[in-house]
Design a protein around this motif. Structure first.
Motif, PDB file in Angstrom:
ATOM      1  N   ARG A   1      43.979  22.034  63.192  1.00 31.07           N
ATOM      2  CA  ARG A   1      44.362  22.085  61.787  1.00 31.07           C
ATOM      3  C   ARG A   1      44.915  23.459  61.463  1.00 31.07           C
ATOM      4  NH1 ARG A   1      39.138  20.412  58.722  1.00 31.07           N
ATOM      5  NH2 ARG A   1      38.355  21.911  60.160  1.00 31.07           N
ATOM      6  N   SER A   2      45.933  23.488  60.656  1.00 29.74           N
ATOM      7  CA  SER A   2      46.526  24.744  60.234  1.00 29.74           C
ATOM      8  C   SER A   2      45.658  25.388  59.169  1.00 29.74           C
ATOM      9  CB  SER A   2      47.913  24.485  59.650  1.00 29.74           C
ATOM     10  OG  SER A   2      48.402  25.656  59.063  1.00 29.74           O
ATOM     11  N   HIS A   3      45.572  26.700  59.229  1.00 29.78           N
ATOM     12  CA  HIS A   3      44.809  27.416  58.211  1.00 29.78           C
ATOM     13  C   HIS A   3      45.715  28.302  57.365  1.00 29.78           C
ATOM     14  CE1 HIS A   3      41.024  25.895  59.668  1.00 29.78           C
ATOM     15  NE2 HIS A   3      41.441  26.139  60.886  1.00 29.78           N
ATOM     16  N   HIS A   4      47.011  28.117  57.527  1.00 34.36           N
ATOM     17  CA  HIS A   4      47.965  28.821  56.691  1.00 34.36           C
ATOM     18  C   HIS A   4      47.893  28.210  55.295  1.00 34.36           C
ATOM     19  CE1 HIS A   4      51.861  29.921  54.978  1.00 34.36           C
ATOM     20  NE2 HIS A   4      51.782  30.958  55.777  1.00 34.36           N
ATOM     21  N   PRO A   5      47.772  29.037  54.250  1.00 33.97           N
ATOM     22  CA  PRO A   5      47.596  28.500  52.886  1.00 33.97           C
ATOM     23  C   PRO A   5      48.609  27.448  52.486  1.00 33.97           C
ATOM     24  CG  PRO A   5      47.355  30.885  52.869  1.00 33.97           C
ATOM     25  CD  PRO A   5      47.784  30.487  54.267  1.00 33.97           C
ATOM     26  N   ALA A   6      49.843  27.569  52.929  1.00 33.36           N
ATOM     27  CA  ALA A   6      50.866  26.597  52.535  1.00 33.36           C
ATOM     28  C   ALA A   6      50.722  25.280  53.279  1.00 33.36           C
ATOM     29  CB  ALA A   6      52.250  27.183  52.787  1.00 33.36           C
ATOM     30  N   GLU A   7      49.918  25.265  54.365  1.00 33.04           N
ATOM     31  CA  GLU A   7      49.826  24.079  55.188  1.00 33.04           C
ATOM     32  C   GLU A   7      48.443  23.432  55.176  1.00 33.04           C
ATOM     33  OE1 GLU A   7      51.230  24.960  59.088  1.00 33.04           O
ATOM     34  OE2 GLU A   7      52.956  26.039  58.342  1.00 33.04           O
ATOM     35  N   ILE A   8      47.505  23.967  54.406  1.00 38.56           N
ATOM     36  CA  ILE A   8      46.170  23.387  54.348  1.00 38.56           C
ATOM     37  C   ILE A   8      46.261  22.013  53.703  1.00 38.56           C
ATOM     38  CG2 ILE A   8      43.877  23.597  53.313  1.00 38.56           C
ATOM     39  CD1 ILE A   8      44.114  26.610  53.686  1.00 38.56           C
ATOM     40  N   SER A   9      45.640  21.020  54.366  1.00 34.07           N
ATOM     41  CA  SER A   9      45.714  19.654  53.830  1.00 34.07           C
ATOM     42  C   SER A   9      44.923  19.558  52.532  1.00 34.07           C
ATOM     43  CB  SER A   9      45.169  18.654  54.848  1.00 34.07           C
ATOM     44  OG  SER A   9      43.765  18.770  54.931  1.00 34.07           O
ATOM     45  N   HIS A  10      45.280  18.608  51.741  1.00 36.76           N
ATOM     46  CA  HIS A  10      44.548  18.343  50.509  1.00 36.76           C
ATOM     47  C   HIS A  10      43.480  17.313  50.866  1.00 36.76           C
ATOM     48  CE1 HIS A  10      47.460  20.597  48.223  1.00 36.76           C
ATOM     49  NE2 HIS A  10      48.408  19.974  48.897  1.00 36.76           N
ATOM     50  N   ASP A  11      42.385  17.793  51.422  1.00 35.68           N
ATOM     51  CA  ASP A  11      41.332  16.921  51.923  1.00 35.68           C
ATOM     52  C   ASP A  11      40.633  16.232  50.761  1.00 35.68           C
ATOM     53  OD1 ASP A  11      39.306  15.651  53.241  1.00 35.68           O
ATOM     54  OD2 ASP A  11      38.251  17.472  53.807  1.00 35.68           O
ATOM     55  N   ARG A  12      40.904  14.935  50.612  1.00 31.90           N
ATOM     56  CA  ARG A  12      40.326  14.148  49.530  1.00 31.90           C
ATOM     57  C   ARG A  12      39.326  13.135  50.073  1.00 31.90           C
ATOM     58  NH1 ARG A  12      40.819  15.660  44.565  1.00 31.90           N
ATOM     59  NH2 ARG A  12      40.772  13.493  43.967  1.00 31.90           N
ATOM     60  N   CYS A  13      38.685  13.451  51.182  1.00 31.46           N
ATOM     61  CA  CYS A  13      37.709  12.548  51.774  1.00 31.46           C
ATOM     62  C   CYS A  13      36.498  12.419  50.852  1.00 31.46           C
ATOM     63  CB  CYS A  13      37.274  13.072  53.142  1.00 31.46           C
ATOM     64  SG  CYS A  13      36.226  11.912  54.021  1.00 31.46           S
ATOM     65  N   LEU A  14      36.141  11.183  50.564  1.00 32.92           N
ATOM     66  CA  LEU A  14      35.011  10.870  49.677  1.00 32.92           C
ATOM     67  C   LEU A  14      35.202  11.420  48.266  1.00 32.92           C
ATOM     68  CD1 LEU A  14      32.085  11.368  52.214  1.00 32.92           C
ATOM     69  CD2 LEU A  14      32.856   9.199  51.256  1.00 32.92           C
ATOM     70  N   ILE A  15      36.445  11.522  47.829  1.00 36.17           N
ATOM     71  CA  ILE A  15      36.745  11.936  46.465  1.00 36.17           C
ATOM     72  C   ILE A  15      37.694  10.900  45.880  1.00 36.17           C
ATOM     73  CG2 ILE A  15      37.835  13.681  45.009  1.00 36.17           C
ATOM     74  CD1 ILE A  15      37.038  15.748  47.126  1.00 36.17           C
ATOM     75  N   PRO A  16      37.334  10.213  44.824  1.00 36.07           N
ATOM     76  CA  PRO A  16      36.066  10.323  44.106  1.00 36.07           C
ATOM     77  C   PRO A  16      34.908   9.822  44.976  1.00 36.07           C
ATOM     78  CG  PRO A  16      37.350   8.493  43.236  1.00 36.07           C
ATOM     79  CD  PRO A  16      38.209   9.185  44.257  1.00 36.07           C
ATOM     80  N   PHE A  17      33.745  10.394  44.732  1.00 36.08           N
ATOM     81  CA  PHE A  17      32.583  10.067  45.552  1.00 36.08           C
ATOM     82  C   PHE A  17      31.862   8.841  45.007  1.00 36.08           C
ATOM     83  CE2 PHE A  17      28.057  10.394  46.614  1.00 36.08           C
ATOM     84  CZ  PHE A  17      28.156  10.342  47.996  1.00 36.08           C
TER      85      PHE A  17
END
Length: 122
Positions: free
Chosen positions: A14-30
């Motif tokens: 996974r990229s950790h560059h701020p422009a490439e960080i995924s929008h991790d929406r796992c279990l959201i909404p919970f």
């Protein structure tokens, strides 16, 4: 170079560059019905809990809810086990209405969650 205790020799892709960080929406909404413990996910996937925790970290199929233990999305786990990267990407950016993602919710017996979320955001 040997990995040290608790760390994998496999690099985190996974990229950790701020422009490439995924929008991790796992279990959201919970909703608790979507979540599995790591033990439940391990049994379902026929893998160890350690493997499930690594998948949560590396593939974003789970998250720590309120700082507690890992919760695994049964929907994201199914996508990962089916090697359905396109569906998992859609799920992780927050898609809860597209046909590919809603099919997984329905297959997991969670179609009512999708309907409830539709009426809340409509």
């Amino acid at each position: 170079m040997q990995p040290y205790a608790g760390h994998s020799a496999v690099p985190d892709r996974r990229s950790h560059h701020p422009a490439e960080i995924s929008h991790d929406r796992c279990l959201i909404p919970f909703d608790r019905r979507e979540g599995l413990t790591t033990a439940e996910a391990a049994a379902r996937a026929n893998r160890t809990e350690r493997t499930i925790r690594m998948w949560c970290r590396d593939h974003d199929i789970g998250r720590r809810v309120a700082g507690g233990p890992w919760m695994v999305s049964r929907v994201a786990l199914a996508m990962h086990l089916n090697d359905d990267a396109a569906a998992l990407r859609s799920y992780l950016v927050g898609d809860r209405k597209g046909p590919t993602v809603t099919a997984y919710f329905a297959a997991e017996g969670l179609g009512d969650l999708v309907e409830r979320w539709r009426t809340c955001t409509a």
